[in-house]
Enzyme design. Structure first.
Site, PDB file in Angstrom:
ATOM      1  CB  ALA A 106      -1.617 -10.724  -5.202  1.00 27.43           C
ATOM      2  CD  GLU A 176       1.079 -24.124   7.917  1.00 30.79           C
ATOM      3  OE1 GLU A 176       0.666 -22.787   7.859  1.00 30.79           O
ATOM      4  OE2 GLU A 176       0.099 -24.146   7.581  1.00 30.79           O
TER       5      GLU A 176
END
Length: 231
Positions: A106, A176
């Site tokens: 992140a 995905e």
């Protein structure tokens, strides 16, 4: 009252046992020879080539890819998770111009946990695809993971509270993510959170175990990744 003579004379021979007023007479005392079948768990017949340690009720062992002098031990779950990743690392070892590791994290962790992990890995000679140096700002998370994996032997996803918020906010397409996980190149590393929390926002990523800093330090986790990618 008759007493067993084993403490003084021993029962190493049949005649010695026979002359004992207790054991020779059919008493219940178990003499020296009755313990001769005992086998010590520390005897030389044990396999000394495999290091083992029991921590928290779990037996930890060395991995197949561990070097002879390695002291790094893994839980059974870690071995199951990392073995297919290691197999792919070995298959990709001769491909040119690959980094050892792609580190996904992140944005909020770029100067904290992600930088700490990056520095530990780099200190062990691991080459890293790291967002601070290689990933453009504002890029799609999945797209960069995919590009990074294509140029690296293995991908690491540093799962922190900040990462969970980002994943939950942006949403990761199951199709995905499933494709990335199916390649067996992705290892989740959970830090300051749990796999249960990860499963709540990304069931597919949380469906496999990985490495965690709950019981090990970041340095120990980095050592396992470094050993995993060393060929």
């Amino acid at each position: 009252m008759a007493r067993c003579t084993a403490p003084v004379y021993g029962h190493r021979t049949a005649s010695g046992r026979a002359s004992c007023p207790v054991c020779g007479g059919g008493g219940s005392y178990r003499g020296y020879n009755s313990y001769s079948s005992y086998s010590s768990p520390y005897s030389s017949s044990s396999n000394s080539s495999t290091s083992r340690s029991s921590v928290g009720g779990q037996t930890k062992t060395k991995a197949r890819w561990s070097s002879v002098g390695s002291s790094i031990l893994y839980t059974p779950a870690e071995i199951r998770t990392l073995t297919p990743v290691r197999e792919n690392v070995e298959k990709r070892s001769k491909l040119p111009d690959l980094r050892d590791v792609f580190l996904c994290h992140a944005w909020d962790d770029r100067k904290g946990a992600a930088k700490e992990l990056h520095d530990f890995l780099e200190s062990k000679g691991v080459t890293i695809w790291f967002s601070e140096k290689d990933v453009p700002l504002g890029s799609s998370l999945l797209r960069e993971i995919d590009k990074g994996l294509a140029k690296s032997r293995v991908g690491i996803v540093l799962v922190t509270p900040s990462f969970l918020k980002r994943v939950e906010g942006e949403g990761i397409a199951d199709k995905e993510l499933s494709a990335l996980l199916a390649r067996d190149l992705l290892v989740p590393i959970v830090h300051n959170t749990t796999f249960e929390d990860l499963r709540e926002v990304s069931p597919l990523l949380g469906s496999r175990s990985g490495l965690s800093t709950i019981e090990e330090s970041m340095a120990d986790v980095a050592a396992k990744i470094a050993e995993l990618v060393t060929t």
